[in-house]
Design a protein around this motif. Structure first.
Motif, PDB file in Angstrom:
ATOM      1  N   GLN A 185      -3.880  -1.484  -6.904  1.00 26.72           N
ATOM      2  CA  GLN A 185      -3.706  -2.089  -5.581  1.00 26.72           C
ATOM      3  C   GLN A 185      -4.356  -3.474  -5.534  1.00 26.72           C
ATOM      4  O   GLN A 185      -3.786  -4.419  -4.988  1.00 26.72           O
ATOM      5  N   ALA A 186      -5.533  -3.611  -6.142  1.00 31.74           N
ATOM      6  CA  ALA A 186      -6.210  -4.902  -6.178  1.00 31.74           C
ATOM      7  C   ALA A 186      -5.404  -5.907  -7.000  1.00 31.74           C
ATOM      8  O   ALA A 186      -5.249  -7.064  -6.610  1.00 31.74           O
ATOM      9  N   ARG A 196       3.996   3.640  -8.118  1.00 32.36           N
ATOM     10  CA  ARG A 196       4.451   2.251  -8.094  1.00 32.36           C
ATOM     11  C   ARG A 196       3.773   1.568  -6.918  1.00 32.36           C
ATOM     12  O   ARG A 196       3.873   2.027  -5.786  1.00 32.36           O
ATOM     13  N   ILE A 197       3.078   0.474  -7.207  1.00 30.91           N
ATOM     14  CA  ILE A 197       2.351  -0.263  -6.177  1.00 30.91           C
ATOM     15  C   ILE A 197       3.028  -1.622  -6.034  1.00 30.91           C
ATOM     16  O   ILE A 197       3.153  -2.372  -7.007  1.00 30.91           O
ATOM     17  N   SER A 198       3.495  -1.908  -4.823  1.00 28.64           N
ATOM     18  CA  SER A 198       4.180  -3.179  -4.572  1.00 28.64           C
ATOM     19  C   SER A 198       3.796  -3.651  -3.177  1.00 28.64           C
ATOM     20  O   SER A 198       2.995  -3.018  -2.492  1.00 28.64           O
ATOM     21  N   ALA A 199       4.401  -4.746  -2.749  1.00 31.86           N
ATOM     22  CA  ALA A 199       4.127  -5.286  -1.415  1.00 31.86           C
ATOM     23  C   ALA A 199       4.468  -4.256  -0.333  1.00 31.86           C
ATOM     24  O   ALA A 199       3.903  -4.280   0.754  1.00 31.86           O
ATOM     25  N   GLU A 200       5.387  -3.331  -0.633  1.00 25.72           N
ATOM     26  CA  GLU A 200       5.782  -2.298   0.337  1.00 25.72           C
ATOM     27  C   GLU A 200       4.791  -1.144   0.410  1.00 25.72           C
ATOM     28  O   GLU A 200       4.896  -0.302   1.286  1.00 25.72           O
ATOM     29  N   GLY A 201       3.862  -1.070  -0.551  1.00 31.10           N
ATOM     30  CA  GLY A 201       2.888   0.015  -0.533  1.00 31.10           C
ATOM     31  C   GLY A 201       2.934   0.831  -1.813  1.00 31.10           C
ATOM     32  O   GLY A 201       3.367   0.356  -2.860  1.00 31.10           O
TER      33      GLY A 201
END
Length: 123
Positions: free
Chosen positions: A78-79, A109-114
Motif C-alpha cells: 500500500q505504501a 492487488r493494490i491499486s488506486a482503487e484499493g
C-alpha cells in the motif's frame, strides 16, 4: 503479527523511483550491485533484492528484515502504491511451502482503487 521479511511485486516501476522511495522510507541506499539477473543494495540497515521482470512486467522487491516500517507485505504494498503510483501485488499472508497450488495463486492487488483479492497464476 509482523512478517519476518517482505516481498511485493511492482508493475512497470522504475528502479530509480523505487530506490528514491526506499531511501525515504528506510534510509539511504547503497549503490545497487548486480548479480546475474538480480540487484542488491542496503536501504538503511535492510538488505534489499530487486529482480526486474520476475513475472512478466512485474518486478520483485524483497526486503530481508522484520525491522521495516511495515508489519506485512500488504502494508508495504500500500505504501509503495501510494508513493510510486503503480499497481502492486503481494501474497495475502505469509507463504508456506506446504500450501496447495490453489492457495499459492491467491494474491492481493493494490491499486488506486484499493485492495482486491485476485487469482494470479505465476507458475
Amino acid at each position: 503479527m509482523r512478517q519476518p521479511d517482505i516481498e511485493i511485486y511492482l508493475k512497470d516501476a522504475e528502479q530509480q523511483a523505487v530506490t528514491d522511495w526506499l531511501g525515504q522510507a528506510l534510509g539511504p541506499c547503497t549503490p545497487w550491485q548486480q548479480k546475474g539477473q538480480t540487484f542488491k543494495c542496503r536501504a538503511g540497515d535492510i538488505p534489499v533484492t530487486w529482480l526486474p521482470k520476475a513475472v512478466g512486467k512485474w518486478h520483485s522487491l524483497y526486503l530481508e528484515s522484520d525491522a521495516t516500517p511495515w508489519a506485512d507485505d500488504l502494508a508495504c504494498a500500500q505504501a509503495a502504491c501510494a508513493a510510486l503510483g503503480v499497481e502492486v501485488r503481494c501474497a495475502p499472508g505469509g507463504w508456506q511451502e506446504e500450501e496447495s497450488d490453489e492457495q499459492a495463486d491467491r494474491w492481493l492487488r493494490i491499486s488506486a482503487e484499493g485492495v482486491e483479492e485476485i487469482t494470479w497464476r505465476t507458475g
